[in-house]
Design a protein around this motif. Sequence first.
Motif, PDB file in Angstrom:
ATOM      1  N   HIS A   1      28.344  26.914  50.907  1.00  0.00           N
ATOM      2  CA  HIS A   1      27.334  27.856  50.390  1.00  0.00           C
ATOM      3  C   HIS A   1      26.078  27.125  49.907  1.00  0.00           C
ATOM      4  O   HIS A   1      25.285  27.689  49.155  1.00  0.00           O
ATOM      5  CB  HIS A   1      27.885  28.714  49.244  1.00  0.00           C
ATOM      6  CG  HIS A   1      28.990  29.638  49.628  1.00  0.00           C
ATOM      7  ND1 HIS A   1      29.137  30.863  49.048  1.00  0.00           N
ATOM      8  CD2 HIS A   1      30.006  29.527  50.521  1.00  0.00           C
ATOM      9  CE1 HIS A   1      30.209  31.479  49.554  1.00  0.00           C
ATOM     10  NE2 HIS A   1      30.747  30.668  50.458  1.00  0.00           N
TER      11      HIS A   1
ATOM     12  N   LYS B   1      26.706  34.621  48.134  1.00  0.00           N
ATOM     13  CA  LYS B   1      27.000  33.861  46.908  1.00  0.00           C
ATOM     14  C   LYS B   1      26.520  32.417  47.058  1.00  0.00           C
ATOM     15  O   LYS B   1      27.312  31.509  47.300  1.00  0.00           O
ATOM     16  CB  LYS B   1      28.504  33.865  46.639  1.00  0.00           C
ATOM     17  CG  LYS B   1      29.076  35.246  46.402  1.00  0.00           C
ATOM     18  CD  LYS B   1      30.579  35.172  46.227  1.00  0.00           C
ATOM     19  CE  LYS B   1      31.157  36.560  46.035  1.00  0.00           C
ATOM     20  NZ  LYS B   1      32.595  36.544  45.837  1.00  0.00           N
ATOM     21  N   PRO B   2      25.212  32.185  46.919  1.00  0.00           N
ATOM     22  CA  PRO B   2      24.706  30.818  47.084  1.00  0.00           C
ATOM     23  C   PRO B   2      25.170  29.899  45.952  1.00  0.00           C
ATOM     24  O   PRO B   2      25.450  30.352  44.848  1.00  0.00           O
ATOM     25  CB  PRO B   2      23.189  31.014  47.042  1.00  0.00           C
ATOM     26  CG  PRO B   2      22.981  32.271  46.263  1.00  0.00           C
ATOM     27  CD  PRO B   2      24.159  33.144  46.572  1.00  0.00           C
ATOM     28  N   ARG B   3      25.239  28.622  46.285  1.00  0.00           N
ATOM     29  CA  ARG B   3      25.534  27.597  45.276  1.00  0.00           C
ATOM     30  C   ARG B   3      24.359  26.632  45.218  1.00  0.00           C
ATOM     31  O   ARG B   3      23.762  26.303  46.237  1.00  0.00           O
ATOM     32  CB  ARG B   3      26.813  26.840  45.640  1.00  0.00           C
ATOM     33  CG  ARG B   3      28.048  27.696  45.541  1.00  0.00           C
ATOM     34  CD  ARG B   3      29.328  26.877  45.679  1.00  0.00           C
ATOM     35  NE  ARG B   3      30.467  27.779  45.671  1.00  0.00           N
ATOM     36  CZ  ARG B   3      31.334  27.909  46.679  1.00  0.00           C
ATOM     37  NH1 ARG B   3      31.209  27.168  47.753  1.00  0.00           N
ATOM     38  NH2 ARG B   3      32.327  28.754  46.589  1.00  0.00           N
TER      39      ARG B   3
ATOM     40  N   ARG C   1      21.508  27.157  43.919  1.00  0.00           N
ATOM     41  CA  ARG C   1      20.226  27.869  43.859  1.00  0.00           C
ATOM     42  C   ARG C   1      20.516  29.343  43.641  1.00  0.00           C
ATOM     43  O   ARG C   1      21.628  29.803  43.878  1.00  0.00           O
ATOM     44  CB  ARG C   1      19.406  27.656  45.120  1.00  0.00           C
ATOM     45  CG  ARG C   1      20.020  28.237  46.373  1.00  0.00           C
ATOM     46  CD  ARG C   1      19.221  28.013  47.670  1.00  0.00           C
ATOM     47  NE  ARG C   1      17.817  27.893  47.485  1.00  0.00           N
ATOM     48  CZ  ARG C   1      17.115  26.754  47.670  1.00  0.00           C
ATOM     49  NH1 ARG C   1      17.733  25.668  48.071  1.00  0.00           N
ATOM     50  NH2 ARG C   1      15.821  26.727  47.478  1.00  0.00           N
ATOM     51  N   GLU C   2      19.525  30.084  43.223  1.00  0.00           N
ATOM     52  CA  GLU C   2      19.702  31.525  43.018  1.00  0.00           C
ATOM     53  C   GLU C   2      19.524  32.322  44.300  1.00  0.00           C
ATOM     54  O   GLU C   2      20.158  33.354  44.488  1.00  0.00           O
ATOM     55  CB  GLU C   2      18.707  32.034  41.975  1.00  0.00           C
ATOM     56  CG  GLU C   2      18.997  31.533  40.572  1.00  0.00           C
ATOM     57  CD  GLU C   2      18.014  32.071  39.561  1.00  0.00           C
ATOM     58  OE1 GLU C   2      17.366  33.104  39.830  1.00  0.00           O
ATOM     59  OE2 GLU C   2      17.904  31.459  38.492  1.00  0.00           O
ATOM     60  N   GLU C   3      18.630  31.831  45.174  1.00  0.00           N
ATOM     61  CA  GLU C   3      18.278  32.596  46.369  1.00  0.00           C
ATOM     62  C   GLU C   3      19.403  32.613  47.395  1.00  0.00           C
ATOM     63  O   GLU C   3      20.024  31.587  47.668  1.00  0.00           O
ATOM     64  CB  GLU C   3      17.026  32.001  47.050  1.00  0.00           C
ATOM     65  CG  GLU C   3      15.818  31.927  46.182  1.00  0.00           C
ATOM     66  CD  GLU C   3      15.699  30.602  45.436  1.00  0.00           C
ATOM     67  OE1 GLU C   3      14.684  30.430  44.742  1.00  0.00           O
ATOM     68  OE2 GLU C   3      16.604  29.742  45.541  1.00  0.00           O
ATOM     69  N   LYS C   4      19.627  33.773  47.964  1.00  0.00           N
ATOM     70  CA  LYS C   4      20.527  33.930  49.105  1.00  0.00           C
ATOM     71  C   LYS C   4      19.724  33.509  50.333  1.00  0.00           C
ATOM     72  O   LYS C   4      18.571  33.908  50.475  1.00  0.00           O
ATOM     73  CB  LYS C   4      20.981  35.375  49.215  1.00  0.00           C
ATOM     74  CG  LYS C   4      21.715  35.843  47.974  1.00  0.00           C
ATOM     75  CD  LYS C   4      21.952  37.333  47.997  1.00  0.00           C
ATOM     76  CE  LYS C   4      22.626  37.768  46.709  1.00  0.00           C
ATOM     77  NZ  LYS C   4      22.847  39.214  46.687  1.00  0.00           N
ATOM     78  N   THR C   5      20.315  32.710  51.232  1.00  0.00           N
ATOM     79  CA  THR C   5      19.504  32.060  52.262  1.00  0.00           C
ATOM     80  C   THR C   5      20.066  32.159  53.672  1.00  0.00           C
ATOM     81  O   THR C   5      21.249  32.368  53.882  1.00  0.00           O
ATOM     82  CB  THR C   5      19.326  30.560  51.929  1.00  0.00           C
ATOM     83  OG1 THR C   5      20.618  29.945  51.817  1.00  0.00           O
ATOM     84  CG2 THR C   5      18.545  30.359  50.644  1.00  0.00           C
TER      85      THR C   5
ATOM     86  N   THR D   1      14.794  33.308  52.234  1.00  0.00           N
ATOM     87  CA  THR D   1      15.653  34.128  51.394  1.00  0.00           C
ATOM     88  C   THR D   1      16.080  35.344  52.200  1.00  0.00           C
ATOM     89  O   THR D   1      15.502  35.641  53.254  1.00  0.00           O
ATOM     90  CB  THR D   1      14.917  34.628  50.139  1.00  0.00           C
ATOM     91  OG1 THR D   1      13.911  35.567  50.525  1.00  0.00           O
ATOM     92  CG2 THR D   1      14.292  33.473  49.359  1.00  0.00           C
TER      93      THR D   1
END
Length: 166
Positions: free
Chosen positions: A108, A128-130, A132-136, A153
């Motif tokens: 992730h 559920k990114p790890r 960082r906050e942004e989903k990518t 994002t």
Amino acid sequence: MKLLIMSDTHGDAEVISRVCSYYPEAEAVIHCGDSELPYDHEALEGIERVRGNCDHGTDFPEEKVFQIDRTTIFVTHGHLFNVKSSILSLTYRAKELGADICCFGHSHILGAEKINNTLFINPGSLLKPRGREEKTFVVVEIEEASYVVNCYTDDHELLKTMRFER
């Protein structure tokens, strides 16, 4: 030529469809596993896909190798290569397959690097990114002399661009 690469959507069919709608012209759409959808789900139609550790369908292949033009692309989830610890085992497999580009997920964590003439891409997670906050997700533009890796994002905001020589 453009490749759209995503991973670890964990049951969110809507985000897969939304991200695909950004790039209808992509030569290939790749999902690196843990879709947690049935193999024949409509959101995965036309997508090169592999089995992640959270995918239970036996229809999913563990690995996929295909060519577009003269570029060999290797796709795997990464759990069978322990990518959360190191990508060393994955580099050996990519070399064995003659891969120009290796796409994987599982950790992730968004990232791209070139090792031994192979471009390794982890598009992060669209759920559920790890780290960082942004989903990518990632779009790779394959040019004559380089790869341009654009990281976005889930709302299609550009985070960063990296260029690697071919």
